[in-house]
Motif scaffolding. Structure first.
Motif, PDB file in Angstrom:
ATOM      1  N   ASN A 181      11.816  -2.783   7.708  1.00  0.00           N
ATOM      2  CA  ASN A 181      11.741  -1.323   7.632  1.00  0.00           C
ATOM      3  C   ASN A 181      13.070  -0.721   7.203  1.00  0.00           C
ATOM      4  O   ASN A 181      13.134   0.095   6.274  1.00  0.00           O
ATOM      5  N   ARG A 224       0.719  -9.225   2.505  1.00  0.00           N
ATOM      6  CA  ARG A 224       0.936  -8.548   3.778  1.00  0.00           C
ATOM      7  C   ARG A 224       2.389  -8.791   4.173  1.00  0.00           C
ATOM      8  O   ARG A 224       2.808  -9.935   4.286  1.00  0.00           O
ATOM      9  N   GLU A 227       7.310  -7.798   9.010  1.00  0.00           N
ATOM     10  CA  GLU A 227       8.331  -6.774   9.241  1.00  0.00           C
ATOM     11  C   GLU A 227       9.534  -7.298  10.022  1.00  0.00           C
ATOM     12  O   GLU A 227      10.621  -6.724   9.933  1.00  0.00           O
ATOM     13  N   PRO A 250       6.503  -2.058  15.324  1.00  0.00           N
ATOM     14  CA  PRO A 250       5.210  -2.423  15.888  1.00  0.00           C
ATOM     15  C   PRO A 250       4.842  -3.877  15.576  1.00  0.00           C
ATOM     16  O   PRO A 250       5.302  -4.450  14.585  1.00  0.00           O
ATOM     17  N   TYR A 251       3.996  -4.436  16.412  1.00  0.00           N
ATOM     18  CA  TYR A 251       3.488  -5.787  16.197  1.00  0.00           C
ATOM     19  C   TYR A 251       2.558  -5.821  14.979  1.00  0.00           C
ATOM     20  O   TYR A 251       1.865  -4.846  14.674  1.00  0.00           O
ATOM     21  N   TRP A 253       1.263  -6.347  10.974  1.00  0.00           N
ATOM     22  CA  TRP A 253       1.738  -5.809   9.701  1.00  0.00           C
ATOM     23  C   TRP A 253       1.314  -4.351   9.573  1.00  0.00           C
ATOM     24  O   TRP A 253       0.359  -3.917  10.208  1.00  0.00           O
ATOM     25  N   THR A 254       2.069  -3.613   8.779  1.00  0.00           N
ATOM     26  CA  THR A 254       1.952  -2.162   8.709  1.00  0.00           C
ATOM     27  C   THR A 254       1.518  -1.771   7.300  1.00  0.00           C
ATOM     28  O   THR A 254       2.349  -1.703   6.383  1.00  0.00           O
ATOM     29  N   SER A 294      -7.014  -1.384   5.492  1.00  0.00           N
ATOM     30  CA  SER A 294      -6.703  -0.351   6.478  1.00  0.00           C
ATOM     31  C   SER A 294      -7.559   0.901   6.385  1.00  0.00           C
ATOM     32  O   SER A 294      -7.838   1.531   7.408  1.00  0.00           O
ATOM     33  N   TYR A 305      -3.181   2.218  11.752  1.00  0.00           N
ATOM     34  CA  TYR A 305      -1.722   2.116  11.677  1.00  0.00           C
ATOM     35  C   TYR A 305      -1.246   0.679  11.515  1.00  0.00           C
ATOM     36  O   TYR A 305      -0.441   0.379  10.622  1.00  0.00           O
ATOM     37  N   THR A 306      -1.719  -0.247  12.362  1.00  0.00           N
ATOM     38  CA  THR A 306      -1.274  -1.636  12.268  1.00  0.00           C
ATOM     39  C   THR A 306      -2.467  -2.575  12.384  1.00  0.00           C
ATOM     40  O   THR A 306      -3.482  -2.264  13.004  1.00  0.00           O
ATOM     41  N   ASP A 308      -3.470  -7.021  12.778  1.00  0.00           N
ATOM     42  CA  ASP A 308      -2.937  -8.346  13.058  1.00  0.00           C
ATOM     43  C   ASP A 308      -3.023  -9.193  11.795  1.00  0.00           C
ATOM     44  O   ASP A 308      -3.401  -8.705  10.718  1.00  0.00           O
TER      45      ASP A 308
END
Length: 415
Positions: A181, A224, A227, A250-251, A253-254, A294, A305-306, A308
């Motif tokens: 990020n 993907r 992060e 966050p856990y 991928w975003t 998403s 948002y996120t 797995d």
């Protein structure tokens, strides 16, 4: 205007929205920078004054003044006055006079509350200095030079081709974590710094970050982007599994960052005299993977948002910044390729933004919605930011920020 109209983001609407967002940022003006506002536009004492908020508000105000060709109409002193305030506070209140660099956060009385030196914060100081320089904001050129020196000597690892994450106040201890990020936002800042200074090295650095994070890591993970990394840049796929809603780490991928990267890769391409051929295909692959995985993933419109690593939703809330980056990426890819499918995506997502995120009564955009598109606050409380929304609106009008040039389909031979 009805968001179902043929053009869901007409110029008269986007201009009015940009004015309202800058006015909202003006409400955050504080003696030490720009405060974190709640949903009603009041400063939150528990959050104080963050460097990233102050720098992003300064960047937006400078960009608004640049687009307006002067002071703009927002506030008694206009957007240029807000930008000058932000530059001054970044140089005086939020900068560490003893050790250099910038504090992460102050209390509202100006007392340092978080003295860590974070790459994420410094990326936005560099961005604010670059945009302010382009807009001829007093003091911005000095801010840019100072921020560039700190990023160059403290964060940038030339051997790795990417940046370290965070240090103690006196730079004595480095956090044993590396993050995509902060490096993504440094790419944005590097491009802006290159545009403001004419120094080609900034674009070359942006490409080096992209080569590792996108050309290597995202490509190896089915487009993907992981992060989270160790200090020697090994992927940490389970990082923050026990804190999946962390607002910055966050856990999983975003997808929103993949959409943001899709646009940034096009800017890197435009900034280089001889760009590598993988940038456009990578941008398209990131975009397609993120949109497919998403958008409406759990049945309702909006971006989860996120996810797995099997693309199952983890945090199902809808963040305003993800939708804004989606429309900006779709717009940029349409201009780059002339593929009408990207324009269709942009129109669909603008309609979603107008139906669910724009709060005309408050003058700002709702930052978070729950999985049923009702206002929520699982990840973000309040409305501290105008940067993502302003970027999307500016792109809709073709108003690129410094460093955000694009090669177009007509000029590049793309389809």
């Amino acid at each position: 205007m009805d968001p179902s109209a043929d053009d869901p983001a007409p110029p008269e609407w986007t201009r009015a929205q940009r004015e309202r967002l800058v006015a909202w940022a003006g409400r955050a003006r504080h003696p030490h920078g720009f405060a974190w506002l709640d949903d009603d536009g009041r400063p939150r004492a528990d959050e104080g004054v963050h460097t990233w908020i102050t720098a992003r508000a300064t960047h937006v105000a400078a960009l608004h003044a640049l687009h307006a060709g002067g002071t703009g109409r927002t506030g008694p002193a206009g957007a240029a006055g807000l930008a000058e305030h932000g530059v001054r506070r970044l140089r005086e209140s939020l900068r560490d006079p003893a050790h250099g660099g910038w504090y992460s956060r102050l209390d509202l009385d100006g007392t340092p509350a978080d003295t860590a030196k974070a790459a994420y914060q410094h990326a936005f100081v560099l961005l604010a200095g670059a945009t302010g320089t382009a807009a001829r904001v007093p003091g911005a050129a000095d801010l840019l030079a100072d921020a560039a020196a700190v990023v160059d000597t403290r964060f940038w690892d030339d051997r790795a081709g990417r940046a370290a994450e965070a240090f103690d106040r006196d730079w004595s201890g480095a956090e044993p974590y590396r993050g995509a990020n902060s490096n993504m936002h440094l790419v944005e800042a590097f491009l802006a710094a290159g545009a403001a200074t004419g120094e080609a090295e900034w674009a070359r650095r942006a490409l080096r970050v992209a080569e590792f994070l996108i050309g290597e890591q995202a490509a190896a993970h089915g487009h993907r982007l992981p992060e989270h990394y160790t200090a020697d840049w090994r992927v940490r796929p389970e990082y923050n599994r026990d804190r999946p809603a962390d607002p910055f780490r966050p856990y999983g991928w975003t997808p929103g960052h993949s959409l943001e990267w899709a646009r940034l890769l096009l800017h890197v391409e435009a900034a280089l005299a001889d760009p590598p051929g993988w940038l456009l295909p990578a941008a398209e692959a990131l975009f397609t993977t993120a949109a497919r995985a998403s958008w409406a993933r759990d049945g309702a419109d909006g971006f989860c948002y996120t996810l797995d690593w099997a693309d199952r939703p983890v945090i199902r809330e809808r963040m305003h910044w993800v939708a804004t980056e989606a429309v900006a990426a779709a717009t940029a890819l349409h201009r780059r390729t002339a593929d009408p499918g990207y324009a269709e995506h942009a129109d669909r997502w603008w309609r979603y933004v107008r139906a669910h995120l724009v709060d005309d009564a408050a003058g700002n955009w709702r930052h978070e919605l729950d999985p049923a598109n009702r206002p929520g606050a699982t990840v973000w409380a309040g409305r501290p930011d105008v940067y993502h929304a302003y970027t999307a609106l500016a792109f809709a009008e073709g108003l690129a920020a410094p460093g955000f040039a694009l090669r177009t389909a007509e000029g590049s031979g793309a389809r």
